[in-house]
Write a protein that holds these residues in place. Sequence first.
Motif, PDB file in Angstrom:
ATOM      1  N   ALA A   1      47.774  25.300  -4.527  1.00 28.11           N
ATOM      2  CA  ALA A   1      48.078  25.814  -3.179  1.00 28.11           C
ATOM      3  C   ALA A   1      46.789  26.089  -2.410  1.00 28.11           C
ATOM      4  O   ALA A   1      46.697  25.798  -1.197  1.00 28.11           O
ATOM      5  CB  ALA A   1      48.920  27.076  -3.284  1.00 28.11           C
ATOM      6  N   GLN A   2      45.791  26.651  -3.092  1.00 31.71           N
ATOM      7  CA  GLN A   2      44.484  26.870  -2.453  1.00 31.71           C
ATOM      8  C   GLN A   2      43.896  25.541  -1.986  1.00 31.71           C
ATOM      9  O   GLN A   2      43.427  25.429  -0.851  1.00 31.71           O
ATOM     10  CB  GLN A   2      43.514  27.518  -3.443  1.00 31.71           C
ATOM     11  N   ARG A   3      43.918  24.549  -2.877  1.00 27.29           N
ATOM     12  CA  ARG A   3      43.340  23.249  -2.540  1.00 27.29           C
ATOM     13  C   ARG A   3      44.032  22.626  -1.331  1.00 27.29           C
ATOM     14  O   ARG A   3      43.374  22.125  -0.415  1.00 27.29           O
ATOM     15  CB  ARG A   3      43.433  22.307  -3.740  1.00 27.29           C
ATOM     16  N   LYS A   4      45.351  22.664  -1.323  1.00 27.43           N
ATOM     17  CA  LYS A   4      46.092  22.074  -0.218  1.00 27.43           C
ATOM     18  C   LYS A   4      45.795  22.791   1.096  1.00 27.43           C
ATOM     19  O   LYS A   4      45.650  22.163   2.153  1.00 27.43           O
ATOM     20  CB  LYS A   4      47.600  22.115  -0.520  1.00 27.43           C
ATOM     21  N   THR A   5      45.693  24.105   1.044  1.00 27.86           N
ATOM     22  CA  THR A   5      45.407  24.864   2.265  1.00 27.86           C
ATOM     23  C   THR A   5      43.982  24.605   2.742  1.00 27.86           C
ATOM     24  O   THR A   5      43.730  24.462   3.951  1.00 27.86           O
ATOM     25  CB  THR A   5      45.628  26.371   2.015  1.00 27.86           C
ATOM     26  N   LEU A   6      43.052  24.549   1.789  1.00 30.90           N
ATOM     27  CA  LEU A   6      41.665  24.225   2.157  1.00 30.90           C
ATOM     28  C   LEU A   6      41.573  22.842   2.796  1.00 30.90           C
ATOM     29  O   LEU A   6      40.821  22.649   3.765  1.00 30.90           O
ATOM     30  CB  LEU A   6      40.775  24.297   0.915  1.00 30.90           C
ATOM     31  N   ASP A   7      42.350  21.882   2.283  1.00 30.56           N
ATOM     32  CA  ASP A   7      42.356  20.542   2.877  1.00 30.56           C
ATOM     33  C   ASP A   7      42.804  20.590   4.329  1.00 30.56           C
ATOM     34  O   ASP A   7      42.229  19.925   5.200  1.00 30.56           O
ATOM     35  CB  ASP A   7      43.282  19.612   2.082  1.00 30.56           C
ATOM     36  N   VAL A   8      43.839  21.396   4.607  1.00 35.94           N
ATOM     37  CA  VAL A   8      44.323  21.541   5.989  1.00 35.94           C
ATOM     38  C   VAL A   8      43.237  22.129   6.875  1.00 35.94           C
ATOM     39  O   VAL A   8      42.958  21.640   7.980  1.00 35.94           O
ATOM     40  CB  VAL A   8      45.588  22.429   6.023  1.00 35.94           C
ATOM     41  N   LEU A   9      42.594  23.192   6.390  1.00 34.63           N
ATOM     42  CA  LEU A   9      41.558  23.858   7.197  1.00 34.63           C
ATOM     43  C   LEU A   9      40.344  22.952   7.392  1.00 34.63           C
ATOM     44  O   LEU A   9      39.726  22.947   8.472  1.00 34.63           O
ATOM     45  CB  LEU A   9      41.154  25.163   6.514  1.00 34.63           C
ATOM     46  N   ARG A  10      39.989  22.170   6.373  1.00 35.50           N
ATOM     47  CA  ARG A  10      38.846  21.250   6.507  1.00 35.50           C
ATOM     48  C   ARG A  10      39.140  20.154   7.527  1.00 35.50           C
ATOM     49  O   ARG A  10      38.261  19.780   8.313  1.00 35.50           O
ATOM     50  CB  ARG A  10      38.514  20.631   5.149  1.00 35.50           C
ATOM     51  N   ARG A  11      40.374  19.636   7.510  1.00 38.63           N
ATOM     52  CA  ARG A  11      40.733  18.619   8.499  1.00 38.63           C
ATOM     53  C   ARG A  11      40.635  19.181   9.915  1.00 38.63           C
ATOM     54  O   ARG A  11      40.157  18.510  10.833  1.00 38.63           O
ATOM     55  CB  ARG A  11      42.161  18.115   8.235  1.00 38.63           C
ATOM     56  N   GLU A  12      41.084  20.412  10.064  1.00 40.72           N
ATOM     57  CA  GLU A  12      40.987  21.042  11.390  1.00 40.72           C
ATOM     58  C   GLU A  12      39.534  21.241  11.800  1.00 40.72           C
ATOM     59  O   GLU A  12      39.174  21.062  12.965  1.00 40.72           O
ATOM     60  CB  GLU A  12      41.715  22.390  11.384  1.00 40.72           C
TER      61      GLU A  12
END
Length: 423
Positions: free
Chosen positions: A69-80
């Motif tokens: 879940a951390q990884r997936k959320t970090l991926d979202v924030l990095r894309r932004e």
Amino acid sequence: MFAVAPEQLVAHLFRHEAGRLQAVLTRWLGLGRLTEAEDLVQDTLLEALAAWKLHGVPENPSAWLYKVAQRKTLDVLRREQRFRRIAGGLNQGINEETYAEQASALFLDEEIADSQLRMLFACCHPALPPDAQVALCLKTLCGLSVAEIAGAFLTSPDTINKRLYRARERIREGAIQLEVPSGPQLTARLAGVRQSLYLLFSEGYHSTHPDQLIRRELCEEALRLTRLLTKSPRTSQPETFALLALLCFQASRFDARTTELGTIVLLESQDRSRWNQSLIARGLRYLGQAAAGQQASAFHLEAAIALEHCRARHFAGTDWKAIVGYYDLLLARKPSAIVALNRAVALAYAEGPQSGLQAVLAVEGLARHRLYHAVLGELYYQALQPVKARQHLEQALQWTSSKAEQFLLQHKLDTIKAQGRGG
């Protein structure tokens, strides 16, 4: 490694971890992105199911879920972050190291509990209608599906989706903050949270579901979230402990309230050896902590009534006069037709069916309520007035959708008929 099938384990973890993940990710992303956080939790559980089928279940499944879940959320924030850079907003946002630090902090045990507490207050915000508050609690904090919530409240999934949609719209409008209030506002908001948890437990304990008298998962979630309130210095008030004591006393009778076939066992016929003594002892401890306050709340009085039942070794040994006294105090503090009806039942046991009948007939506003007619039917039966007993039992049968209640009422009607007293 776990021997249980991945599908079963994911279903179990969805119940116990989805709400925690939802609260943490929503706190991380912001309450306005509640739906996005829900999607990330769902994606995490789907990835778990696929990965564990292929590679087996990890030693610590919960930690695995948190990491993904951390990884997936970090991926979202990095894309932004990358999008903002491309758009020219180089100074907007924060760097990846800060994101990683946020993740490490938010997934600490105490921060997970704090996130759930914040989410609980957001779900029970007075800007939301009461039915939306409970639906949002069940969806975001308890991990129940829309279909399960609809089933619990005898409505359609479409109705629940509409409630959730309107609640999320209010959240997106910015009317609700993901925080535990402070000062005078905390008192009013905490009262609303406690009432929502009380209603959640009541729906599970006195279920109107046609196929299930006791919806244990609703009761267990109400207990879990109330315990969460008692563990925070901000919300561990005497009234909160009184509520938790009440829920423990009520839950202690779970196993004795129905037969293996799911039929109702009334209080007078319950096998008290099946009452959960551990829960009763826990309730006593919580009630002791509730005594720190200066006055008795409605939850204190309801807990005291429940305790009288728990401490009686058998039904005949119940101190009904004490229970009537508690109901008198409860009616003064919390006037309601249902409280008056319960008091009338206690009065019937304390003084006889005629006293109970007079008290029930004085109650207003319950002419179309199944419990009102069920109580009148029973009291008229005890008062040797079978014709009126049958009439009210038939009314009660008409107003209930619970198969367990229908079976009980029909059994009483059949008994009257067999005795030749219902014509």
